[in-house]
Design an enzyme around this catalytic site. Structure first.
Site, mmCIF file in Angstrom:
data_model
loop_
_atom_site.group_PDB
_atom_site.id
_atom_site.type_symbol
_atom_site.label_atom_id
_atom_site.label_comp_id
_atom_site.label_asym_id
_atom_site.label_seq_id
_atom_site.Cartn_x
_atom_site.Cartn_y
_atom_site.Cartn_z
ATOM 1 N N ARG A 225 0.856 -1.175 0.000
ATOM 2 C CA ARG A 225 0.000 0.000 0.000
ATOM 3 C C ARG A 225 0.901 1.236 0.000
ATOM 4 O O ARG A 225 2.061 1.166 0.413
ATOM 5 C CB ARG A 225 -0.908 0.021 1.228
ATOM 6 C CG ARG A 225 -1.852 -1.182 1.326
ATOM 7 C CD ARG A 225 -2.688 -1.109 2.586
ATOM 8 N NE ARG A 225 -3.627 -2.232 2.698
ATOM 9 C CZ ARG A 225 -3.385 -3.363 3.365
ATOM 10 N NH1 ARG A 225 -2.210 -3.513 3.989
ATOM 11 N NH2 ARG A 225 -4.290 -4.323 3.403
ATOM 12 N N LYS A 250 -2.338 -2.002 7.454
ATOM 13 C CA LYS A 250 -3.762 -1.789 7.713
ATOM 14 C C LYS A 250 -4.220 -2.695 8.850
ATOM 15 O O LYS A 250 -3.899 -3.873 8.880
ATOM 16 C CB LYS A 250 -4.569 -2.087 6.444
ATOM 17 C CG LYS A 250 -5.995 -1.592 6.497
ATOM 18 C CD LYS A 250 -6.655 -1.741 5.143
ATOM 19 C CE LYS A 250 -8.078 -1.198 5.170
ATOM 20 N NZ LYS A 250 -8.728 -1.309 3.846
ATOM 21 N N HIS A 315 -2.510 1.985 -6.213
ATOM 22 C CA HIS A 315 -3.124 0.740 -5.753
ATOM 23 C C HIS A 315 -3.297 -0.259 -6.888
ATOM 24 O O HIS A 315 -3.408 -1.455 -6.643
ATOM 25 C CB HIS A 315 -4.464 1.034 -5.090
ATOM 26 C CG HIS A 315 -4.746 0.155 -3.904
ATOM 27 N ND1 HIS A 315 -4.007 0.213 -2.740
ATOM 28 C CD2 HIS A 315 -5.658 -0.839 -3.709
ATOM 29 C CE1 HIS A 315 -4.467 -0.677 -1.878
ATOM 30 N NE2 HIS A 315 -5.466 -1.329 -2.451
ATOM 31 N N ARG A 318 -0.563 -2.748 -6.731
ATOM 32 C CA ARG A 318 -0.809 -3.775 -5.713
ATOM 33 C C ARG A 318 -1.793 -4.824 -6.234
ATOM 34 O O ARG A 318 -1.565 -6.029 -6.074
ATOM 35 C CB ARG A 318 -1.342 -3.110 -4.447
ATOM 36 C CG ARG A 318 -1.753 -4.059 -3.326
ATOM 37 C CD ARG A 318 -2.150 -3.232 -2.109
ATOM 38 N NE ARG A 318 -3.015 -3.946 -1.177
ATOM 39 C CZ ARG A 318 -2.573 -4.712 -0.182
ATOM 40 N NH1 ARG A 318 -1.275 -4.881 0.016
ATOM 41 N NH2 ARG A 318 -3.433 -5.295 0.630
ATOM 42 N N HIS A 341 -4.260 -9.284 4.170
ATOM 43 C CA HIS A 341 -5.721 -9.282 4.247
ATOM 44 C C HIS A 341 -6.191 -10.033 5.489
ATOM 45 O O HIS A 341 -5.688 -11.119 5.788
ATOM 46 C CB HIS A 341 -6.337 -9.959 3.010
ATOM 47 C CG HIS A 341 -6.290 -9.101 1.788
ATOM 48 N ND1 HIS A 341 -6.438 -9.599 0.508
ATOM 49 C CD2 HIS A 341 -6.103 -7.761 1.643
ATOM 50 C CE1 HIS A 341 -6.352 -8.615 -0.361
ATOM 51 N NE2 HIS A 341 -6.150 -7.495 0.300
ATOM 52 N N TYR A 350 -9.648 -11.523 -6.477
ATOM 53 C CA TYR A 350 -8.694 -11.546 -7.587
ATOM 54 C C TYR A 350 -8.946 -12.708 -8.547
ATOM 55 O O TYR A 350 -8.477 -12.683 -9.682
ATOM 56 C CB TYR A 350 -7.256 -11.587 -7.053
ATOM 57 C CG TYR A 350 -6.876 -10.303 -6.348
ATOM 58 C CD1 TYR A 350 -6.668 -9.138 -7.068
ATOM 59 C CD2 TYR A 350 -6.756 -10.251 -4.961
ATOM 60 C CE1 TYR A 350 -6.344 -7.949 -6.422
ATOM 61 C CE2 TYR A 350 -6.438 -9.070 -4.308
ATOM 62 C CZ TYR A 350 -6.236 -7.925 -5.050
ATOM 63 O OH TYR A 350 -5.933 -6.748 -4.413
#
Length: 368
Positions: A225, A250, A315, A318, A341, A350
């Site tokens: 990120r 995150k 992003h 990523r 995640h 994805y």
């Protein structure tokens, strides 16, 4: 008879009607006397504000004086004008400041603090600076219906505002706002934007500046990120093991990501040239982080030089990293760990953009 041509145009965000005609002194003098008619010095044209009744008014005014060609004039949806909210009260500013301190003590991320402050201030302004003590569920329901929904804000913005307001009241005033008239919005499933490997290669190699190449390359090489890249310190890189430590990503979670031999080589080249002191990528002041705005400009310049017209963001690199890993056979569970995640469902999206999985599907059209 003299002729005027009416066309649509915009003055900022306001729709207007252009009044075009070959130069004629008498006609010009008559046109400029029409109520509300103005001359635009930049566009070199006379114009009036677009209204549903404007065409009738123009036809009536120029009747017998000039013929109006309005064949190119289309009906325009006039943007709704909303009342301006009052400025935030001094007392409520102090309340939000105390709420900010509370969030910071609880180690909320700076982006969350900023968003929650803004959301709470907006809610208070909508209520007309009501005292928090007398705010009820009905106020939040009214804000939801008459501000968020009427102005067509996104589902994510709606959730952010509700979360900010409920957090403030439950923790600052020990008062639960639980409006029954507000349904939690269903977040739309938006597929991630993915670049081809050829496009990524063009973006990463177009910069001559080694620092700029290193920044963009590291984002793609490790699926970082933006904030994670800018927060990397020199001590976070383990060259012997070929690993990078991402601190407090995150959700305030640390994670380890592998560094390939090729990206390590590029980082060594960059380090010899720049010799940063604390952060891997520093700004103009020694020991200070590189700014987000400057990083955005680095990408924008790369896109221009590479001739890529897509609205690419950092992003996207990523997203492309994750999708390319999946297409090369990497297990989803590993990709989840690499991206940091919390839920596997976030990573599973994805699979919907992977060419490897979608490309194997045969269209029934081919069998016709």
């Amino acid at each position: 008879m003299k002729k005027l041509v009416l066309k649509n145009d915009w003055m900022g965000k306001e729709p207007i009607i252009r009044i075009e005609f070959p130069y004629d002194f008498e006609l010009k003098e008559y046109v400029k006397q029409f109520p509300g008619c103005s001359w635009d010095t930049k566009k070199k044209v006379w114009w009036v504000t677009y209204e549903d009744s404007m065409l009738s008014a123009l036809l009536q005014y120029f009747k017998g004086k000039a013929w109006l060609d309005y064949s190119e004039l289309k009906k325009v949806e006039i943007p709704k004008k909303f009342a301006t909210l009052p400025e935030l009260d001094v007392f409520l500013k102090e309340e939000i400041s105390k709420f900010e301190d509370w969030m910071r003590n609880k180690r909320y991320s700076e982006s969350t603090i900023k968003n929650y402050k803004g959301g709470l201030a907006l809610f208070f302004r909508f209520t007309g600076n009501k005292s928090p003590d007398i705010i009820t569920n009905e106020d939040l329901e009214s804000f939801h219906k008459n501000y968020i929904i009427r102005r067509k804000f996104s589902a994510s913005f709606q959730s952010l505002i509700i979360n900010a307001v409920k957090l403030y009241f439950s923790n600052r005033l020990k008062k639960n706002l639980d409006p029954k008239g507000i349904e939690r919005p269903k977040n739309p499933r938006i597929l991630p934007h993915v670049l081809s490997k050829e496009e990524v290669k063009r973006i990463l190699e177009v910069h001559q500046n080694v620092k700029h190449r290193a920044m963009l390359s590291l984002i793609y090489a490790c699926g970082l990120r933006r904030s994670e890249l800018l927060n990397i310190k020199i001590r976070d890189i383990d060259t012997n093991r070929g690993m990078l430590l991402i601190r407090e990503g995150k959700g305030k979670k640390d994670r380890m990501v592998p560094l390939s031999g090729r990206i390590l080589e590029l980082l060594r080249e960059y380090y010899k040239y720049e010799k940063p002191k604390e952060y891997l990528f520093e700004g103009e002041t020694i020991g200070s982080k590189y700014s987000e705005g400057s990083l955005q400009k680095v990408l924008k310049t790369a896109l221009q030089k590479a001739g890529i017209g897509k609205p690419v963001t950092l992003h996207w690199l990523r997203h492309s990293y994750a999708t390319h890993l999946l297409e090369s056979g990497t297990d989803l569970r590993y990709i989840q760990e690499l991206l940091g995640h919390k839920s596997s469902k976030t990573t599973e999206i994805y699979t919907h953009v992977s060419q490897k999985s979608l490309g194997r599907i045969k269209s029934p059209f081919d069998d016709l």
